[in-house]
Motif scaffolding. Sequence first.
Motif, mmCIF file in Angstrom:
data_model
loop_
_atom_site.group_PDB
_atom_site.id
_atom_site.type_symbol
_atom_site.label_atom_id
_atom_site.label_comp_id
_atom_site.label_asym_id
_atom_site.label_seq_id
_atom_site.Cartn_x
_atom_site.Cartn_y
_atom_site.Cartn_z
ATOM 1 N N SER A 132 -0.139 -8.136 -4.878
ATOM 2 C CA SER A 132 -0.135 -8.610 -6.257
ATOM 3 C C SER A 132 -0.839 -9.958 -6.379
ATOM 4 O O SER A 132 -1.571 -10.212 -7.337
ATOM 5 C CB SER A 132 1.305 -8.714 -6.766
ATOM 6 O OG SER A 132 1.346 -9.166 -8.096
ATOM 7 N N GLU A 133 -0.646 -10.825 -5.387
ATOM 8 C CA GLU A 133 -1.253 -12.164 -5.421
ATOM 9 C C GLU A 133 -2.760 -12.103 -5.267
ATOM 10 O O GLU A 133 -3.498 -12.859 -5.900
ATOM 11 C CB GLU A 133 -0.658 -13.029 -4.312
ATOM 12 C CG GLU A 133 0.805 -13.395 -4.531
ATOM 13 C CD GLU A 133 1.425 -14.009 -3.287
ATOM 14 O OE1 GLU A 133 0.703 -14.169 -2.286
ATOM 15 O OE2 GLU A 133 2.629 -14.309 -3.318
ATOM 16 N N THR A 134 -3.234 -11.225 -4.400
ATOM 17 C CA THR A 134 -4.667 -11.180 -4.113
ATOM 18 C C THR A 134 -5.450 -10.465 -5.204
ATOM 19 O O THR A 134 -6.671 -10.582 -5.262
ATOM 20 C CB THR A 134 -4.941 -10.465 -2.769
ATOM 21 O OG1 THR A 134 -4.354 -9.160 -2.804
ATOM 22 C CG2 THR A 134 -4.349 -11.252 -1.616
ATOM 23 N N TYR A 135 -4.733 -9.718 -6.070
ATOM 24 C CA TYR A 135 -5.435 -9.014 -7.141
ATOM 25 C C TYR A 135 -5.394 -9.871 -8.397
ATOM 26 O O TYR A 135 -4.413 -9.876 -9.137
ATOM 27 C CB TYR A 135 -4.795 -7.658 -7.398
ATOM 28 C CG TYR A 135 -5.519 -6.868 -8.463
ATOM 29 C CD1 TYR A 135 -6.873 -6.605 -8.331
ATOM 30 C CD2 TYR A 135 -4.854 -6.399 -9.581
ATOM 31 C CE1 TYR A 135 -7.545 -5.889 -9.286
ATOM 32 C CE2 TYR A 135 -5.524 -5.667 -10.549
ATOM 33 C CZ TYR A 135 -6.871 -5.411 -10.391
ATOM 34 O OH TYR A 135 -7.536 -4.703 -11.344
ATOM 35 N N SER A 136 -6.454 -10.616 -8.617
ATOM 36 C CA SER A 136 -6.507 -11.502 -9.767
ATOM 37 C C SER A 136 -7.906 -11.476 -10.345
ATOM 38 O O SER A 136 -8.840 -12.020 -9.765
ATOM 39 C CB SER A 136 -6.141 -12.939 -9.352
ATOM 40 O OG SER A 136 -6.315 -13.834 -10.420
ATOM 41 N N ASN B 226 -2.928 -4.345 -16.253
ATOM 42 C CA ASN B 226 -2.226 -4.264 -14.975
ATOM 43 C C ASN B 226 -1.442 -2.968 -14.894
ATOM 44 O O ASN B 226 -0.654 -2.649 -15.793
ATOM 45 C CB ASN B 226 -1.280 -5.465 -14.811
ATOM 46 C CG ASN B 226 -2.031 -6.784 -14.782
ATOM 47 O OD1 ASN B 226 -2.999 -6.936 -14.056
ATOM 48 N ND2 ASN B 226 -1.595 -7.738 -15.589
ATOM 49 N N LEU B 227 -1.649 -2.240 -13.808
ATOM 50 C CA LEU B 227 -0.991 -0.955 -13.598
ATOM 51 C C LEU B 227 -0.439 -0.936 -12.180
ATOM 52 O O LEU B 227 -1.161 -1.197 -11.216
ATOM 53 C CB LEU B 227 -1.996 0.182 -13.786
ATOM 54 C CG LEU B 227 -1.447 1.601 -13.752
ATOM 55 C CD1 LEU B 227 -0.705 1.908 -15.055
ATOM 56 C CD2 LEU B 227 -2.581 2.606 -13.554
ATOM 57 N N SER B 228 0.856 -0.664 -12.041
ATOM 58 C CA SER B 228 1.483 -0.623 -10.717
ATOM 59 C C SER B 228 1.368 0.772 -10.109
ATOM 60 O O SER B 228 1.056 1.751 -10.799
ATOM 61 C CB SER B 228 2.960 -1.015 -10.817
ATOM 62 O OG SER B 228 3.702 -0.010 -11.497
ATOM 63 N N THR C 192 5.811 -3.457 -7.869
ATOM 64 C CA THR C 192 5.140 -4.745 -7.668
ATOM 65 C C THR C 192 3.666 -4.579 -7.318
ATOM 66 O O THR C 192 2.810 -5.304 -7.836
ATOM 67 C CB THR C 192 5.837 -5.537 -6.541
ATOM 68 O OG1 THR C 192 7.204 -5.737 -6.892
ATOM 69 C CG2 THR C 192 5.162 -6.885 -6.324
ATOM 70 N N ALA C 193 3.355 -3.646 -6.428
ATOM 71 C CA ALA C 193 1.988 -3.483 -5.926
ATOM 72 C C ALA C 193 1.070 -2.939 -7.021
ATOM 73 O O ALA C 193 1.371 -1.914 -7.626
ATOM 74 C CB ALA C 193 1.983 -2.553 -4.715
ATOM 75 N N PRO C 194 -0.066 -3.594 -7.279
ATOM 76 C CA PRO C 194 -0.945 -3.165 -8.371
ATOM 77 C C PRO C 194 -1.989 -2.144 -7.919
ATOM 78 O O PRO C 194 -2.384 -2.095 -6.758
ATOM 79 C CB PRO C 194 -1.625 -4.468 -8.781
ATOM 80 C CG PRO C 194 -1.724 -5.239 -7.504
ATOM 81 C CD PRO C 194 -0.498 -4.877 -6.687
#
Length: 382
Positions: free
Chosen positions: A62-66, A270-272, A341-343
């Motif tokens: 989640s953090e690295t996907y920005s 955003n889609l998990s 949580t994971a996108p």
Amino acid sequence: MNLVRVPRRTFGALVALLAFGGLAACSLPTQGPSAEDIVTQSAEGKGYELVPITAKIANRMSETYSRGFSKAFLDAPIQTTSSRLGMGDAVAIRIFEAGGGGLFSNSDGTVSIPRIVVSPTGTISIPYVPNIRALDRTPKEIEEQIVEALSGKALEPQVIVTLAQDDNNTVTIQGAVARPARVPLRVGGNRLSEVFVASGGPRFPAHQVEVSVTRDGVTSTASMQRILEDPRQNIALRSGDIITANHKPRSFTIMGSVNRPAHFPFEKENLSIMEAVGRASGLLDQRADATSVFLFRRESSRTLRSYGLTASDWWRKEKRGVPTVYWLDLSQPEALFHAQTAPMRNGDLIYVANADSVELGKALSIFGLALSTTNSAITVAE
């Protein structure tokens, strides 16, 4: 319970089949690799990394996907525009004299020149004062030049010079917007959203638009949705910036043991993983192995190293990213939180493997037998 009598010879063949199930499975119809194949081939170094999704990994994903601008663009402060003239700028000039009968004689002792463009040589000209140096000078400095040049010719001249057209303090906005244009910057500076308003906004939904800003040969990109939602992404602009709005709808594929395998578009920013599985109406109860949900993606080596993986030599050969398979065990309650949580990313593939019992059922069907847990049992006929 009904008993199904099976001849001993057939039962022996069935035992042999089950004993060599791996060989038999290779020849059976299948919709994709088995969970065992995916795990085993990764361990054998078959060209992809297998990453089980834990709480730490899900948070890191989640953090690295920005989809946001780089730090250099985010940290650039808002700036006032330069008041110095450049080639192509236009000025308006008004000249006042102390009374009638002067050089610029008229009823009120004034003359107005509404628009004079700075020439390629960097000069402007007015009657009686040719070749005034204007390039890289402020309107105030030009006023002083004109007053000095008119002294002794006009009656106590006073001059006001204003900027009529600013051709050098502008940005260009192009692409998927209503009105592509060159937009002049305000003296106090502009932010990105103001230029989008001036151009009529994007022509597509915000989550389908990527915005690139090119400055001094460097380009950074953010999603339009992110710009609207995160004030930090509404970056300050600089003269000469080129803003490009690109229509880039994103999509993902889900296949295997799900109710609706298909290729789906993203319907929001955003889609998990869990939402993606939900788009396919969930796992197929009678076929799916909930312990074996896999996400196929090309991942950056930097991200993989942040997971604690050691870089392999073959990573360097993968120019589009390291082939990575994320492994999610949805039979565990905590994994449902990881999946929330994971996108997802554009181009991702989710694959749900069949349960082992499905492969066994295929094997039994070769012999005209069927698995049943409630209504029948297999007995061996003498």
